[in-house]
Structures are given as C-alpha cells and as structure tokens.
Design a protein around this motif. Structure first.
Motif, PDB file in Angstrom:
ATOM      1  N   GLN A 319     -22.934 -11.818 -59.449  1.00  0.00           N
ATOM      2  CA  GLN A 319     -22.324 -12.852 -60.273  1.00  0.00           C
ATOM      3  C   GLN A 319     -20.810 -12.877 -60.113  1.00  0.00           C
ATOM      4  OE1 GLN A 319     -23.852 -12.765 -64.249  1.00  0.00           O
ATOM      5  NE2 GLN A 319     -22.370 -14.226 -65.041  1.00  0.00           N
ATOM      6  N   ILE A 320     -20.165 -11.702 -60.093  1.00  0.00           N
ATOM      7  CA  ILE A 320     -18.710 -11.699 -59.961  1.00  0.00           C
ATOM      8  C   ILE A 320     -18.290 -11.944 -58.515  1.00  0.00           C
ATOM      9  CG2 ILE A 320     -18.382 -10.227 -61.973  1.00  0.00           C
ATOM     10  CD1 ILE A 320     -17.937  -7.865 -60.159  1.00  0.00           C
ATOM     11  N   ALA A 321     -19.172 -11.632 -57.551  1.00  0.00           N
ATOM     12  CA  ALA A 321     -18.841 -11.908 -56.149  1.00  0.00           C
ATOM     13  C   ALA A 321     -18.816 -13.406 -55.870  1.00  0.00           C
ATOM     14  CB  ALA A 321     -19.848 -11.226 -55.229  1.00  0.00           C
ATOM     15  N   GLU A 322     -19.519 -14.184 -56.678  1.00  0.00           N
ATOM     16  CA  GLU A 322     -19.555 -15.630 -56.492  1.00  0.00           C
ATOM     17  C   GLU A 322     -18.302 -16.322 -57.014  1.00  0.00           C
ATOM     18  OE1 GLU A 322     -23.161 -16.790 -58.374  1.00  0.00           O
ATOM     19  OE2 GLU A 322     -24.443 -16.098 -56.722  1.00  0.00           O
ATOM     20  N   VAL A 323     -17.461 -15.592 -57.748  1.00  0.00           N
ATOM     21  CA  VAL A 323     -16.199 -16.167 -58.250  1.00  0.00           C
ATOM     22  C   VAL A 323     -15.043 -15.255 -57.818  1.00  0.00           C
ATOM     23  CG1 VAL A 323     -17.093 -17.526 -60.158  1.00  0.00           C
ATOM     24  CG2 VAL A 323     -16.751 -15.077 -60.474  1.00  0.00           C
ATOM     25  N   PRO A 324     -14.811 -15.131 -56.519  1.00  0.00           N
ATOM     26  CA  PRO A 324     -13.828 -14.158 -56.023  1.00  0.00           C
ATOM     27  C   PRO A 324     -12.398 -14.575 -56.310  1.00  0.00           C
ATOM     28  CG  PRO A 324     -14.557 -15.542 -54.237  1.00  0.00           C
ATOM     29  CD  PRO A 324     -15.404 -15.921 -55.428  1.00  0.00           C
ATOM     30  N   ILE A 325     -11.508 -13.609 -56.186  1.00  0.00           N
ATOM     31  CA  ILE A 325     -10.074 -13.885 -56.143  1.00  0.00           C
ATOM     32  C   ILE A 325      -9.691 -13.949 -54.672  1.00  0.00           C
ATOM     33  CG2 ILE A 325      -7.775 -13.016 -56.692  1.00  0.00           C
ATOM     34  CD1 ILE A 325      -8.985 -11.693 -59.162  1.00  0.00           C
ATOM     35  N   VAL A 326      -9.275 -15.122 -54.240  1.00  0.00           N
ATOM     36  CA  VAL A 326      -8.904 -15.358 -52.838  1.00  0.00           C
ATOM     37  C   VAL A 326      -7.382 -15.309 -52.742  1.00  0.00           C
ATOM     38  CG1 VAL A 326      -8.992 -16.962 -50.892  1.00  0.00           C
ATOM     39  CG2 VAL A 326     -10.946 -16.782 -52.464  1.00  0.00           C
ATOM     40  N   MET A 327      -6.886 -14.383 -51.970  1.00  0.00           N
ATOM     41  CA  MET A 327      -5.440 -14.208 -51.797  1.00  0.00           C
ATOM     42  C   MET A 327      -5.027 -14.738 -50.434  1.00  0.00           C
ATOM     43  SD  MET A 327      -3.495 -10.523 -51.639  1.00  0.00           S
ATOM     44  CE  MET A 327      -1.903 -10.306 -50.847  1.00  0.00           C
ATOM     45  N   VAL A 427      -8.608  -8.163 -55.424  1.00  0.00           N
ATOM     46  CA  VAL A 427      -8.809  -9.318 -54.549  1.00  0.00           C
ATOM     47  C   VAL A 427     -10.086  -9.129 -53.736  1.00  0.00           C
ATOM     48  CG1 VAL A 427      -7.879 -10.488 -52.494  1.00  0.00           C
ATOM     49  CG2 VAL A 427      -6.377  -9.940 -54.434  1.00  0.00           C
ATOM     50  N   ASN A 428     -10.844 -10.206 -53.570  1.00  0.00           N
ATOM     51  CA  ASN A 428     -12.095 -10.155 -52.812  1.00  0.00           C
ATOM     52  C   ASN A 428     -11.930 -10.603 -51.367  1.00  0.00           C
ATOM     53  OD1 ASN A 428     -12.744 -11.165 -55.821  1.00  0.00           O
ATOM     54  ND2 ASN A 428     -14.335  -9.743 -55.155  1.00  0.00           N
ATOM     55  N   VAL A 429     -11.094 -11.633 -51.155  1.00  0.00           N
ATOM     56  CA  VAL A 429     -10.879 -12.185 -49.819  1.00  0.00           C
ATOM     57  C   VAL A 429      -9.385 -12.350 -49.601  1.00  0.00           C
ATOM     58  CG1 VAL A 429     -11.330 -14.102 -48.243  1.00  0.00           C
ATOM     59  CG2 VAL A 429     -13.080 -13.429 -49.914  1.00  0.00           C
ATOM     60  N   LEU A 430      -8.875 -11.824 -48.491  1.00  0.00           N
ATOM     61  CA  LEU A 430      -7.458 -11.948 -48.172  1.00  0.00           C
ATOM     62  C   LEU A 430      -7.328 -12.776 -46.898  1.00  0.00           C
ATOM     63  CD1 LEU A 430      -4.898  -8.982 -48.213  1.00  0.00           C
ATOM     64  CD2 LEU A 430      -4.611 -11.038 -46.852  1.00  0.00           C
ATOM     65  N   VAL A 431      -6.683 -13.936 -46.995  1.00  0.00           N
ATOM     66  CA  VAL A 431      -6.475 -14.828 -45.857  1.00  0.00           C
ATOM     67  C   VAL A 431      -5.066 -14.582 -45.336  1.00  0.00           C
ATOM     68  CG1 VAL A 431      -6.445 -17.209 -45.044  1.00  0.00           C
ATOM     69  CG2 VAL A 431      -8.044 -16.523 -46.856  1.00  0.00           C
ATOM     70  N   LEU A 432      -4.974 -14.220 -44.057  1.00  0.00           N
ATOM     71  CA  LEU A 432      -3.701 -13.762 -43.492  1.00  0.00           C
ATOM     72  C   LEU A 432      -3.449 -14.456 -42.169  1.00  0.00           C
ATOM     73  CD1 LEU A 432      -1.413 -11.546 -43.691  1.00  0.00           C
ATOM     74  CD2 LEU A 432      -2.927 -10.098 -42.332  1.00  0.00           C
ATOM     75  N   GLY A 433      -2.222 -14.920 -41.991  1.00  0.00           N
ATOM     76  CA  GLY A 433      -1.857 -15.559 -40.740  1.00  0.00           C
ATOM     77  C   GLY A 433      -1.282 -14.575 -39.743  1.00  0.00           C
ATOM     78  N   ALA A 434      -1.440 -14.855 -38.470  1.00  0.00           N
ATOM     79  CA  ALA A 434      -0.854 -14.011 -37.429  1.00  0.00           C
ATOM     80  C   ALA A 434       0.606 -14.393 -37.284  1.00  0.00           C
ATOM     81  CB  ALA A 434      -1.595 -14.204 -36.117  1.00  0.00           C
ATOM     82  N   ALA A 435       1.421 -13.948 -38.256  1.00  0.00           N
ATOM     83  CA  ALA A 435       2.820 -14.347 -38.296  1.00  0.00           C
ATOM     84  C   ALA A 435       3.699 -13.117 -38.455  1.00  0.00           C
ATOM     85  CB  ALA A 435       3.055 -15.322 -39.451  1.00  0.00           C
ATOM     86  N   THR A 436       5.015 -13.316 -38.372  1.00  0.00           N
ATOM     87  CA  THR A 436       5.942 -12.185 -38.351  1.00  0.00           C
ATOM     88  C   THR A 436       6.321 -11.692 -39.730  1.00  0.00           C
ATOM     89  OG1 THR A 436       7.911 -13.575 -38.388  1.00  0.00           O
ATOM     90  CG2 THR A 436       6.920 -13.080 -36.240  1.00  0.00           C
ATOM     91  N   HIS A 437       6.193 -12.525 -40.759  1.00  0.00           N
ATOM     92  CA  HIS A 437       6.618 -12.150 -42.102  1.00  0.00           C
ATOM     93  C   HIS A 437       8.064 -11.658 -42.103  1.00  0.00           C
ATOM     94  CE1 HIS A 437       2.659 -12.452 -44.039  1.00  0.00           C
ATOM     95  NE2 HIS A 437       2.228 -12.138 -42.846  1.00  0.00           N
ATOM     96  N   GLY A 438       8.911 -12.285 -41.280  1.00  0.00           N
ATOM     97  CA  GLY A 438      10.325 -11.932 -41.290  1.00  0.00           C
ATOM     98  C   GLY A 438      10.698 -10.793 -40.379  1.00  0.00           C
ATOM     99  N   LEU A 439       9.751 -10.156 -39.721  1.00  0.00           N
ATOM    100  CA  LEU A 439      10.089  -9.071 -38.797  1.00  0.00           C
ATOM    101  C   LEU A 439      10.667  -9.670 -37.520  1.00  0.00           C
ATOM    102  CD1 LEU A 439       6.917  -6.862 -39.248  1.00  0.00           C
ATOM    103  CD2 LEU A 439       9.179  -6.441 -40.184  1.00  0.00           C
ATOM    104  N   CYS A 458     -10.788  -5.209 -49.093  1.00  0.00           N
ATOM    105  CA  CYS A 458     -11.585  -6.422 -49.232  1.00  0.00           C
ATOM    106  C   CYS A 458     -11.764  -7.079 -47.867  1.00  0.00           C
ATOM    107  CB  CYS A 458     -10.891  -7.397 -50.186  1.00  0.00           C
ATOM    108  SG  CYS A 458      -9.219  -7.854 -49.643  1.00  0.00           S
ATOM    109  N   THR A 459     -12.464  -8.188 -47.848  1.00  0.00           N
ATOM    110  CA  THR A 459     -12.619  -8.964 -46.619  1.00  0.00           C
ATOM    111  C   THR A 459     -11.268  -9.554 -46.206  1.00  0.00           C
ATOM    112  OG1 THR A 459     -14.896  -9.534 -47.158  1.00  0.00           O
ATOM    113  CG2 THR A 459     -13.754 -10.964 -45.590  1.00  0.00           C
ATOM    114  N   VAL A 460     -10.912  -9.435 -44.945  1.00  0.00           N
ATOM    115  CA  VAL A 460      -9.660  -9.999 -44.430  1.00  0.00           C
ATOM    116  C   VAL A 460      -9.994 -11.072 -43.402  1.00  0.00           C
ATOM    117  CG1 VAL A 460      -7.522  -9.537 -43.173  1.00  0.00           C
ATOM    118  CG2 VAL A 460      -8.391  -7.861 -44.815  1.00  0.00           C
ATOM    119  N   VAL A 461      -9.470 -12.261 -43.622  1.00  0.00           N
ATOM    120  CA  VAL A 461      -9.659 -13.377 -42.694  1.00  0.00           C
ATOM    121  C   VAL A 461      -8.340 -13.597 -41.967  1.00  0.00           C
ATOM    122  CG1 VAL A 461     -10.238 -15.815 -42.453  1.00  0.00           C
ATOM    123  CG2 VAL A 461     -11.366 -14.435 -44.216  1.00  0.00           C
ATOM    124  N   LEU A 462      -8.324 -13.345 -40.671  1.00  0.00           N
ATOM    125  CA  LEU A 462      -7.123 -13.527 -39.869  1.00  0.00           C
ATOM    126  C   LEU A 462      -7.172 -14.908 -39.233  1.00  0.00           C
ATOM    127  CD1 LEU A 462      -4.525 -12.424 -38.668  1.00  0.00           C
ATOM    128  CD2 LEU A 462      -5.876 -11.457 -36.798  1.00  0.00           C
TER     129      LEU A 462
END
Length: 483
Positions: A319-327, A427-439, A458-462
């Motif tokens: 039930q709680i997995a169906e309402v994740p916090i997506v970061m 957080v359940n799902v973390l969406v991350l871009g292939a970026a420099t983040h200022g580096l 958690c699950t990481v989506v690149l």
C-alpha cells in the motif's frame, strides 16, 4: 499473577526490580542468571496480568505481542530476547530502551512550540513507517507507547493490539469489536477494519493535537456510540484552542485526523516530509479553519459511515509502495535544456502511474555560492533564486492528486547531500540526470551519479538525453530513454 520479589529466578533470568505495575502487565528489570553471556544491552521482562477477572483479550494480546516482537526489527522497536509459555509463566523479555515517553512532553507546564511538536512528530512518523514497511501496523499508538531515545529517534512499545499482514490476525479472529485505546483509535478500527497503516497516521494526528493544544481532539469516549462519532465528526480546530499555532501545523494535524483514511496522508513518510519542511506545506481550508465543520458535512459523512463494516486491508508494504516519494535531483548549473526536459519526462512517468505519489525536487549548491558581500549574493537571495528555478521546472508536473515540494541544499559534497536527503525522507525513487552538478573537472563528471546509485537506499533512475533538443519540442511516441 502477584509481583515477583527481587532475586527471583525464572527460566534463567533473575528479577532485579519492578519498574512498572499497570493494569495489563508488570515490567521488571532482569539479567541473565548463572553466568550466561551478556547480551550487550539492558533487558526487561514483561509479565501480563492474567487473573480470573481479566478478559480473554489479555491472553490474546500476549500472544500477539509474542508473535510481532519476533518478526519486526530495526532501531524503532525493542530487541526480542525470549518468551515464556502460557501454561507455565507467560512473559516476554526484550531490550530495555532508555528514554522518555511522549507523555513527558504532555506533562510539561508549558506546551512545546510548533518546531518541537514537528520534531517529535517526525520521529514518531518515521518509526511507524519502518513498521509499515515490515507489513506491521501498530494500532495502539499513544503517548505511553512512544519512547524517545536521547538521539531523537522514537521507539514504539506494546504490540499487543498490532497485526502483521503475513500472519493470522488473532484479535480479529477472537474479538469482533473495536480494539484499541478510545482516545487514539482510528474511525475504521471502530468498525473492525484492521491492518490499514493510515490508522496509525490517525493516532499520530491525535498525539500531535495533544502536544499542540494540551487537549484530546475527541475526548475519552466510553461507549460504542461515542467512539462511532469520529467516523463523521471533526475535532475543534487546534487554532481555535491555541490561536498562536501556525496554520501549517493545523493543516498537518487535521489531515491526519480526516475521518476517511483515503483523505489522510497516504504514508507516514509523506507526513514526516511535511513536518520536516513546514514551508512546503500546501495550505487548504483545513489550515485556515477556526470553527468546526458544518452540520451538512457531518450528515453526509454519517450516511456514508452507516455502510462501513469489517473488510481485510491490503499489505501495508504494498500500500505504501503505491504512493512513493519520487525525488528528482536537478543540477543548478552546467545542464542543457534537453536534459531538463528528459528529467521532467522521467519524473512524469514515475508519478503518472501512481496516484498519490509525492514529488520532491532537489538541487545542491556549494557553500561558496553564498556570501554576505551583497544583497544579490546573500544566502537568502541565492536560495530564493534556486528555489524559484526548481518551482518553474516543476510547474508542468503539477498533476492532480500529486503533492510536490522544492528543496535547496547547501553542501560541498553533492552525492552525499542527495543520498542523505533520500535516506532521511524515505525516498522510494530517485531520478537523476547524467550532469555535472557544478563540478568543473571533466574527469569527475560521472562521480555524482555513480556515487548516488551505489549509496542510495532506493531505486535510482539515471536519465540521459536520447534525442537532439530540436526534436524534443514534439514529444516522440515512446518518450526519451531513461535508464
């Protein structure tokens, strides 16, 4: 059973002293007898009262707690040691956790401030969320059953009324009636519905109401009719009792106390995120209300409640997995419009298939970006500028049924800051871009996503840009690739 004297030995344990004698059980401090190895922590023995005048629920509650303590784990529950059987002497030996119960804060001469109420609420919500992830619902949360460690984490006690979805619900089988503490019991529990994690969220709302106002929202009803009233009645708004309370706190409390479970926070992690970031709480009529709900609303709820009866609840973890916090982690610089677009598409896919999911947009800036040299570079100004960019990026994702918030974090280690946010806010799902983040060093471009992917809980989506940007103005049939 009569009190046991200090020095009494029972099944390899030596009684030291009785530290609590209540209507349901005696609790003794104990140690191992006859040179048994030290377990590494202090222990207590809980011996239930089972006299001729006690009801069957005492026996069933002992069996339930015996079962639950052996299948839950983590920092928010006492460690299980041993148990005695009903035919000899029933007892439970568990870790002795040092700390103060929430009742300590209720007994203080002055009410805790909004920040302190929120801090305590976050600790309890995260403890409840840990249980729910293990398919266990407490169903008897109240100030006496919440212990605060010195490090600020909460430990939940007394699992005699709890249920685990993977094991038989002994109380539901034995007692077809409302089971719980009258002041804190959720509306659905009143009609025999057990196993919904949002019942614990209701109880947390009652405790937050107590901490904020010094009063119980529904009093202490003693009859079945008095209990049923909470299926359609709202409590007096907290700001009616304490006008100095901020609207955001009332919004949170009254959302927890909604009569219908579907209108409460979908998970305790969602509740904790709002309490941690009050500036992100979306105010509705609930937060601004200073008078009680009208008779018409109560009448509609009463008619709906008339048809409620017992039914099984889904698995809490599911039930709680169906309402994740997506970061979504957004770089504050060195990022193309194409990558921003691709990140938005990936976030939309993660949210769109999960009604009730929450979006948290996060960017990390380095400490050197804020300087008191001028107003434009002040900490407040810099944070406000980056916050506005996040909000602008997230506008197209304002989907019905989804709550969103934006967060600017100052840190010299981007990967660590992102992981810490994901851990702290469950957080359940973390969406991350292939970026420099200022580096700026090109040889380090891949370190942020790699570090995050390795350390995130958690699950990481690149997400990588898959099409030239000029083609992204017309969404392709299958959308940009995300992996």
């Amino acid at each position: 059973m009569k009190l046991m004297a200090p020095g009494t030995e029972l099944d390899g344990f030596t009684i030291e002293d009785c530290i609590h004698s209540g209507g349901m059980a005696h609790i003794y401090r104990v140690r191992y007898s006859r040179g048994a190895p030290d377990p590494g922590f202090a222990m207590v023995m809980k011996v239930p009262r089972m006299t001729a005048g006690d009801g069957a629920e005492n026996i069933v509650s002992f069996e339930v707690e015996h079962q639950i303590l052996q299948i839950v784990a983590g920092p928010h529950v006492p460690r299980f040691v041993a148990a005695g059987d009903l035919q000899h002497v029933p007892y439970l030996v568990m870790e002795y956790v040092q700390g103060q119960t929430l009742q300590h804060w209720l007994d203080l001469p002055q009410r805790p401030g909004a920040d302190e109420v929120a801090r305590l609420g976050v600790a309890v919500a995260l403890a409840a969320h840990s249980l729910h992830q293990q398919n266990t619902v407490h169903l008897d949360l109240k100030p006496a059953n919440v212990l605060m460690r010195t490090d600020g984490t909460a430990v939940l006690l007394d699992f005699g009324l709890s249920c685990n979805a993977l094991y038989p619900d002994l109380l539901a089988e034995q007692l077809r009636k409302a089971v719980g503490s009258p002041a804190w019991i959720a509306p659905e529990q009143v009609v025999g519905i057990r196993g919904d994690p949002r019942s614990d969220i209701f109880a947390i709302g009652v405790m937050l109401y107590q901490l904020a106002t010094g009063e119980l929202p529904f009093g202490t009803p003693e009859t079945a009719g008095g209990l049923r009233q909470r299926l359609w009645m709202d409590p007096l708004p907290p700001r009616k009792r304490q006008p100095q309370l901020p609207p955001w706190l009332q919004e949170v409390i009254l959302r927890c106390l909604e009569p219908e479970a579907a209108k409460r926070y979908p998970s305790a992690a969602h509740l904790a995120l709002d309490l941690r970031h009050p500036e992100q709480v979306v105010l509705t009529e609930r937060g601004r209300r200073t008078e009680g709900t009208g008779l018409g609303t109560h009448l509609k709820r009463w008619l709906k409640a008339a048809g409620m009866d017992y039914r099984p609840s889904p698995l809490p973890a599911r039930q709680i997995a169906e309402v994740p916090i997506v970061m979504v982690a957004l770089p504050h610089e060195d990022i193309t419009d194409a990558t921003l677009y691709s990140l938005r598409q990936a976030a939309a896919r993660s949210l769109g298939t999960r009604p009730g999911a929450r979006l948290a947009c996060v960017t990390v800036i380095s400490p050197g970006q804020t300087s008191p040299a001028s107003d434009d570079s002040s900490e407040t100004s810099v944070h406000r500028r980056h916050l506005a960019r996040l909000q602008l990026w997230a506008q197209p994702l304002a989907l019905p049924g989804h709550q969103s918030s934006c967060h600017v974090i100052e840190s010299g280690d981007v990967a660590e800051a992102l992981v810490n946010f994901a851990v702290g806010n469950r957080v359940n799902v973390l969406v991350l871009g292939a970026a420099t983040h200022g580096l700026k060093l090109q040889r380090l471009l891949a370190t942020v996503p790699i570090k995050v992917a390795m350390a995130a809980p958690c699950t990481v989506v690149l997400v990588k840009q898959a099409l030239p940007f000029e083609l992204l103005t017309e969404p392709p049939p299958d959308g940009p690739a995300a992996r």
